[in-house]
Design a protein around this motif. Structure first.
Motif, PDB file in Angstrom:
ATOM      1  N   THR A  14       4.049   5.210  -2.015  1.00  0.00           N
ATOM      2  CA  THR A  14       4.286   5.146  -0.571  1.00  0.00           C
ATOM      3  C   THR A  14       3.011   5.238   0.260  1.00  0.00           C
ATOM      4  N   PRO A  15       2.111   6.210   0.005  1.00  0.00           N
ATOM      5  CA  PRO A  15       0.883   6.248   0.821  1.00  0.00           C
ATOM      6  C   PRO A  15       0.056   4.953   0.712  1.00  0.00           C
ATOM      7  N   PHE A  16       0.022   4.372  -0.463  1.00  0.00           N
ATOM      8  CA  PHE A  16      -0.705   3.118  -0.668  1.00  0.00           C
ATOM      9  C   PHE A  16      -0.025   1.977   0.093  1.00  0.00           C
ATOM     10  N   LEU A  17       1.304   1.869  -0.045  1.00  0.00           N
ATOM     11  CA  LEU A  17       2.049   0.779   0.586  1.00  0.00           C
ATOM     12  C   LEU A  17       2.018   0.851   2.108  1.00  0.00           C
ATOM     13  N   THR A  18       1.957   2.051   2.649  1.00  0.00           N
ATOM     14  CA  THR A  18       1.971   2.197   4.102  1.00  0.00           C
ATOM     15  C   THR A  18       0.571   2.206   4.699  1.00  0.00           C
ATOM     16  N   GLY A  19      -0.432   2.013   3.864  1.00  0.00           N
ATOM     17  CA  GLY A  19      -1.810   1.934   4.353  1.00  0.00           C
ATOM     18  C   GLY A  19      -1.996   0.735   5.270  1.00  0.00           C
ATOM     19  N   LEU A  20      -2.883   0.879   6.213  1.00  0.00           N
ATOM     20  CA  LEU A  20      -3.131  -0.157   7.210  1.00  0.00           C
ATOM     21  C   LEU A  20      -3.485  -1.489   6.552  1.00  0.00           C
ATOM     22  N   GLY A  21      -2.733  -2.515   6.878  1.00  0.00           N
ATOM     23  CA  GLY A  21      -3.028  -3.866   6.415  1.00  0.00           C
ATOM     24  C   GLY A  21      -2.581  -4.186   5.006  1.00  0.00           C
ATOM     25  N   ARG A  22      -1.876  -3.289   4.340  1.00  0.00           N
ATOM     26  CA  ARG A  22      -1.442  -3.561   2.963  1.00  0.00           C
ATOM     27  C   ARG A  22      -0.343  -4.628   2.916  1.00  0.00           C
ATOM     28  N   LEU A  23       0.709  -4.407   3.713  1.00  0.00           N
ATOM     29  CA  LEU A  23       1.822  -5.353   3.759  1.00  0.00           C
ATOM     30  C   LEU A  23       1.894  -5.951   5.156  1.00  0.00           C
ATOM     31  N   SER A  24       2.079  -7.246   5.210  1.00  0.00           N
ATOM     32  CA  SER A  24       2.203  -7.905   6.512  1.00  0.00           C
ATOM     33  C   SER A  24       3.640  -7.791   7.015  1.00  0.00           C
ATOM     34  N   GLU A  25       3.795  -8.057   8.289  1.00  0.00           N
ATOM     35  CA  GLU A  25       5.129  -8.072   8.904  1.00  0.00           C
ATOM     36  C   GLU A  25       6.035  -9.056   8.165  1.00  0.00           C
TER      37      GLU A  25
END
Length: 103
Positions: A14-25
């Motif tokens: 979760t911390p990795f996935l919610t990092g800034l710019g990891r997943l786009s809209e």
């Protein structure tokens, strides 16, 4: 050593996935739509609308989605990983839990 469950992996990632710019809209929308369309028992229409609401920041929506999946159970977390692999394969291969599995 016991094997990590998908829920355990999601907590770790979760911390990795919610990092800034990891997943786009767009990637998050595709994941939500896949879970809603193919597995409406995982994400109802109401849940999908909530997690796709553009008035709420992407990070908040993603944190809420991941928390919802963790509370829902193992199968739901596993389906999230399947959707993540389909829609964000390069990111999926970099997940902290995948590195832990390789060791």
């Amino acid at each position: 050593m016991t094997e990590q469950t998908y829920c355990d992996r999601l907590v770790q990632d979760t911390p990795f996935l919610t990092g800034l710019g990891r997943l786009s809209e767009q990637q998050v929308d595709r994941i939500i739509l896949q879970l809603n369309r193919y597995y409406p028992q995982i994400l109802s229409n109401k849940d999908a609308e909530k997690f796709r609401n553009p008035k709420v920041s992407l990070r908040v929506r993603l944190c809420d989605l991941l928390g919802h999946l963790q509370r829902s159970g193992e199968r739901d977390c596993q389906e999230f990983y399947r959707a993540l692999y389909i829609h964000a394969q390069p990111l999926h291969s970099c997940l902290p839990s995948r590195h832990a599995l390789r060791k």
